[in-house]
Design a protein around this motif. Structure first.
Motif, PDB file in Angstrom:
ATOM      1  N   ARG A 259       0.858  -1.179   0.000  1.00 49.57           N
ATOM      2  CA  ARG A 259       0.000   0.000   0.000  1.00 49.57           C
ATOM      3  C   ARG A 259       0.892   1.226   0.000  1.00 49.57           C
ATOM      4  O   ARG A 259       1.874   1.279   0.754  1.00 49.57           O
ATOM      5  CB  ARG A 259      -0.890  -0.018   1.249  1.00 49.57           C
ATOM      6  CG  ARG A 259      -1.913   1.120   1.328  1.00 49.57           C
ATOM      7  CD  ARG A 259      -3.178   0.605   1.984  1.00 49.57           C
ATOM      8  NE  ARG A 259      -4.201   1.575   2.317  1.00 49.57           N
ATOM      9  CZ  ARG A 259      -5.038   2.129   1.425  1.00 49.57           C
ATOM     10  NH1 ARG A 259      -4.929   1.863   0.143  1.00 49.57           N
ATOM     11  NH2 ARG A 259      -5.989   2.954   1.828  1.00 49.57           N
ATOM     12  N   THR A 301      -7.288   1.263  -3.096  1.00 46.75           N
ATOM     13  CA  THR A 301      -8.415   1.919  -2.442  1.00 46.75           C
ATOM     14  C   THR A 301      -8.050   3.208  -1.709  1.00 46.75           C
ATOM     15  O   THR A 301      -7.152   3.216  -0.872  1.00 46.75           O
ATOM     16  CB  THR A 301      -9.066   0.966  -1.413  1.00 46.75           C
ATOM     17  OG1 THR A 301      -8.845  -0.376  -1.815  1.00 46.75           O
ATOM     18  CG2 THR A 301     -10.530   1.257  -1.276  1.00 46.75           C
ATOM     19  N   PRO A 302      -8.766   4.290  -2.013  1.00 48.48           N
ATOM     20  CA  PRO A 302      -8.553   5.534  -1.255  1.00 48.48           C
ATOM     21  C   PRO A 302      -9.143   5.414   0.162  1.00 48.48           C
ATOM     22  O   PRO A 302      -9.897   4.491   0.454  1.00 48.48           O
ATOM     23  CB  PRO A 302      -9.345   6.567  -2.060  1.00 48.48           C
ATOM     24  CG  PRO A 302     -10.375   5.806  -2.828  1.00 48.48           C
ATOM     25  CD  PRO A 302      -9.799   4.438  -3.068  1.00 48.48           C
ATOM     26  N   LYS A 303      -8.758   6.342   1.029  1.00 49.86           N
ATOM     27  CA  LYS A 303      -9.390   6.474   2.352  1.00 49.86           C
ATOM     28  C   LYS A 303     -10.253   7.712   2.317  1.00 49.86           C
ATOM     29  O   LYS A 303      -9.694   8.792   2.041  1.00 49.86           O
ATOM     30  CB  LYS A 303      -8.345   6.619   3.449  1.00 49.86           C
ATOM     31  CG  LYS A 303      -8.960   6.927   4.834  1.00 49.86           C
ATOM     32  CD  LYS A 303      -7.940   7.078   5.928  1.00 49.86           C
ATOM     33  CE  LYS A 303      -8.631   7.380   7.255  1.00 49.86           C
ATOM     34  NZ  LYS A 303      -7.702   7.571   8.367  1.00 49.86           N
ATOM     35  N   ALA A 306     -11.529   2.747   2.557  1.00 55.41           N
ATOM     36  CA  ALA A 306     -10.546   1.924   3.261  1.00 55.41           C
ATOM     37  C   ALA A 306      -9.820   2.823   4.266  1.00 55.41           C
ATOM     38  O   ALA A 306      -9.746   4.032   4.071  1.00 55.41           O
ATOM     39  CB  ALA A 306      -9.553   1.322   2.280  1.00 55.41           C
ATOM     40  N   THR A 307      -9.296   2.233   5.309  1.00 51.37           N
ATOM     41  CA  THR A 307      -8.372   2.971   6.156  1.00 51.37           C
ATOM     42  C   THR A 307      -6.970   2.764   5.572  1.00 51.37           C
ATOM     43  O   THR A 307      -6.793   2.038   4.607  1.00 51.37           O
ATOM     44  CB  THR A 307      -8.426   2.475   7.611  1.00 51.37           C
ATOM     45  OG1 THR A 307      -8.403   1.051   7.593  1.00 51.37           O
ATOM     46  CG2 THR A 307      -9.697   2.946   8.291  1.00 51.37           C
ATOM     47  N   ILE A 308      -5.985   3.415   6.154  1.00 53.72           N
ATOM     48  CA  ILE A 308      -4.624   3.239   5.641  1.00 53.72           C
ATOM     49  C   ILE A 308      -4.106   1.858   6.028  1.00 53.72           C
ATOM     50  O   ILE A 308      -3.596   1.122   5.195  1.00 53.72           O
ATOM     51  CB  ILE A 308      -3.701   4.373   6.147  1.00 53.72           C
ATOM     52  CG1 ILE A 308      -4.200   5.712   5.584  1.00 53.72           C
ATOM     53  CG2 ILE A 308      -2.253   4.110   5.729  1.00 53.72           C
ATOM     54  CD1 ILE A 308      -3.542   6.948   6.160  1.00 53.72           C
ATOM     55  N   GLU A 309      -4.286   1.504   7.296  1.00 56.18           N
ATOM     56  CA  GLU A 309      -3.861   0.192   7.769  1.00 56.18           C
ATOM     57  C   GLU A 309      -4.996  -0.820   7.579  1.00 56.18           C
ATOM     58  O   GLU A 309      -6.083  -0.454   7.146  1.00 56.18           O
ATOM     59  CB  GLU A 309      -3.473   0.279   9.253  1.00 56.18           C
ATOM     60  CG  GLU A 309      -2.421   1.350   9.560  1.00 56.18           C
ATOM     61  CD  GLU A 309      -1.016   0.966   9.104  1.00 56.18           C
ATOM     62  OE1 GLU A 309      -0.782  -0.230   8.875  1.00 56.18           O
ATOM     63  OE2 GLU A 309      -0.166   1.866   8.966  1.00 56.18           O
ATOM     64  N   TYR A 310      -4.721  -2.079   7.931  1.00 47.76           N
ATOM     65  CA  TYR A 310      -5.702  -3.138   7.637  1.00 47.76           C
ATOM     66  C   TYR A 310      -6.518  -3.600   8.837  1.00 47.76           C
ATOM     67  O   TYR A 310      -7.515  -4.278   8.670  1.00 47.76           O
ATOM     68  CB  TYR A 310      -5.000  -4.335   6.993  1.00 47.76           C
ATOM     69  CG  TYR A 310      -5.025  -4.242   5.481  1.00 47.76           C
ATOM     70  CD1 TYR A 310      -4.548  -3.094   4.856  1.00 47.76           C
ATOM     71  CD2 TYR A 310      -5.554  -5.241   4.690  1.00 47.76           C
ATOM     72  CE1 TYR A 310      -4.587  -2.971   3.488  1.00 47.76           C
ATOM     73  CE2 TYR A 310      -5.595  -5.125   3.321  1.00 47.76           C
ATOM     74  CZ  TYR A 310      -5.105  -3.991   2.728  1.00 47.76           C
ATOM     75  OH  TYR A 310      -5.154  -3.870   1.367  1.00 47.76           O
ATOM     76  N   ILE A 311      -6.039  -3.323  10.047  1.00 44.26           N
ATOM     77  CA  ILE A 311      -6.862  -3.738  11.190  1.00 44.26           C
ATOM     78  C   ILE A 311      -7.008  -2.577  12.161  1.00 44.26           C
ATOM     79  O   ILE A 311      -6.282  -1.628  12.110  1.00 44.26           O
ATOM     80  CB  ILE A 311      -6.329  -4.991  11.912  1.00 44.26           C
ATOM     81  CG1 ILE A 311      -5.065  -4.657  12.712  1.00 44.26           C
ATOM     82  CG2 ILE A 311      -6.073  -6.120  10.955  1.00 44.26           C
ATOM     83  CD1 ILE A 311      -4.757  -5.727  13.713  1.00 44.26           C
TER      84      ILE A 311
ATOM     85  N   THR B 243     -10.283  -3.436   7.937  1.00 35.82           N
ATOM     86  CA  THR B 243     -10.968  -2.301   8.518  1.00 35.82           C
ATOM     87  C   THR B 243     -11.093  -1.187   7.501  1.00 35.82           C
ATOM     88  O   THR B 243     -10.185  -0.930   6.728  1.00 35.82           O
ATOM     89  CB  THR B 243     -10.170  -1.808   9.738  1.00 35.82           C
ATOM     90  OG1 THR B 243     -10.126  -2.867  10.682  1.00 35.82           O
ATOM     91  CG2 THR B 243     -10.830  -0.598  10.372  1.00 35.82           C
ATOM     92  N   CYS B 283     -11.836   0.270  -9.253  1.00 27.13           N
ATOM     93  CA  CYS B 283     -11.864   0.278  -7.786  1.00 27.13           C
ATOM     94  C   CYS B 283     -13.074   1.063  -7.286  1.00 27.13           C
ATOM     95  O   CYS B 283     -13.832   0.596  -6.439  1.00 27.13           O
ATOM     96  CB  CYS B 283     -10.558   0.873  -7.243  1.00 27.13           C
ATOM     97  SG  CYS B 283     -10.561   1.144  -5.463  1.00 27.13           S
TER      98      CYS B 283
END
Lengths: 311, 311
Positions: A259, A301-303, A306-311, B243, B283
């Motif tokens: 990412r 995916t933009p935020k 999505a968030t920047i991180e995954y959890i 997330t 996307c």
């Protein structure tokens, strides 16, 4: 923004609040806690004890590098080894909320809580920024009551104070102040790295082995994109596996997501349009250098959403 | 390659082998089974019964579209509804091998086996190509003993024959023959689509709901990349979630992977360097049009070490 005024005011306020008492803060190596550490030491000198907690979730060589960066500025940082405590708290957890909670609990209630009590400090310096507060209000981040998290109950809490000198700044403001203070580029230019560290980049269980995998991918991504002007770049290890073929045999391999985003303050982000040769080179390194990984994906995916991180 | 000679020889061989008996074949809509169907009908006319089995795993409107394409060529195809049989065989399975096995078993031993027995046909036409045989030899694909899979044991198998008229061709040869025969573009230009269909594009359990998700993503990818010259383009639904943030609330969303590759015969493949506006548009559509999806990734991995599909 008037950086000089900001720095003078915060130093004065920390000095006035703490007086001749002692204070403590935890340095993660991120730009927020680094700036708090520098402001705190300018205000309090040896009255401030700064700790760096090695939670096993940091990047390659990171704990030693951070301690050295501060030592070079004349600021002593105590490296506290706590790998086993974090890893055993994370064992078996796959739910993102439970993982985050385990890290937060281990950090505050166990390791940092113990350090605070042992130090006798009643003043805690903390790198909260405006975005943290806004996201907490919006329900995106969970509420942090730092004292309660440290296991200091309301009664005992009498006399404890939490100082948040950056709470009026966003990420770009923090960087501006770092540059004004001429802090080394490792601090002021450092790409954001989350509190729960590499654990936010592992979907599924966090184990020593899986940490090693995402740590290796992170090192490659940071090496390859270090000269990009992107706001943040990272690698994520998925829990899913996919079929592949290596040496003419079926292989059920692991998947790394790369990412890379553009942003000014992490509130919204767009995806960096990296050159294809760069993406292909990163992919090639990840699938050839990291054992068991046979797919590399790029997050489009933009935020939001999505968030920047995954959890 | 001499297409005229190939077609004449195969038609002659089918005719000679089957004689005045009846034959049967299962059409998937893919280029291999389509060409077999056309060659078979040219050789045998009404002596060949062609079935299309609706396994619930096909793309939007695909069963009806395939039947119509062949009806327009004067070739009758019987549409056999078998959705429940496949979905109940897949329920609860997450292991890729078990999923593939369940689809194969349901297809051969149950549905197609029943159709073969009911038809009384002793000759089966099958679209095996050279790549299938090579990958089976190399241990990448599992061995298919078609008669055994149909539940026809060695004793009963006496008198049964499997004809594989395309077994000397690779994918590009199959297309060349289709073009020589002036088959409609829906057949000759059709991008490859795997036997286990959308099930190979779902990591984790295959359910009606998850099929609907990957089917919607597939429709978007095919719409957007239909005018590209890529060899194959597809969408995959991962089992992992990540997330996200929607309407200022945390959302634990699903992840779609977009894959688009260049290849001549599917043995090796490189990733298509799609223009960024196209990737961003795909996307954007996926995360806004498909409920519950908040991430979209692009697969950067060549084959090998990744395969084209995910399971």
């Amino acid at each position: 923004m008037d950086c000089k005024k900001f720095v003078e005011e915060q130093i004065a306020e920390i000095k006035q609040t703490v007086g001749s008492a002692t204070a403590i803060n935890a340095l993660s190596g991120g730009v927020d806690s680094s700036l708090v550490t520098v402001l705190g030491h300018r205000a309090l000198g040896e009255q401030l004890k700064t700790v760096f907690i090695d939670n096993a979730l940091m990047r390659e060589g990171e704990p030693q590098r951070v301690v050295k960066t501060f030592a070079d500025m004349g600021i002593p940082v105590e490296l506290v080894e706590a790998q086993e405590e974090f890893l055993s708290a994370l064992a078996g957890l796959t739910d993102p909320e439970q993982k985050r909670q385990a890290i937060t609990d281990t950090f505050y209630a166990k390791v940092f809580g113990r350090l605070v009590r042992e130090s006798g400090a009643k003043f805690l310096l903390h790198g909260t920024i405006l975005t943290d507060i806004e996201e907490t209000v919006a329900g995106i981040k969970r509420q942090h009551n730092i004292l309660a998290q440290l296991g200091i109950d309301t009664k005992d809490a009498y006399g404890y104070s939490v100082l948040e000198p950056l709470k009026t700044l966003r990420k770009d403001g923090v960087r501006e102040v770092c540059e004004f203070l001429k802090l080394p580029a490792e601090i002021s230019k450092r790409i954001p790295f989350p509190g729960p560290a590499l654990a936010t980049r592992i979907v599924g269980e966090v184990t020593r082995e899986r940490l090693a995998t995402v740590r290796a991918a992170t090192a490659i991504v940071e090496e390859e994109l270090g000269d990009s002007d992107a706001f943040q770049y990272l690698a994520v290890l998925l829990n899913d596996r996919a079929t592949g073929i290596r040496d003419n045999k079926r292989e059920f391999g692991q998947i790394i997501v790369v990412r890379c985003i553009e942003s000014t303050d992490a509130r919204i982000a767009t995806v960096t349009e990296l050159p294809w040769y760069k993406l292909q080179h990163i992919c090639e390194r990840i699938i050839s250098e990291i054992k068991g990984v046979n797919r590399c994906l790029y997050d489009l995916t933009p935020k939001p959403p999505a968030t920047i991180e995954y959890i």
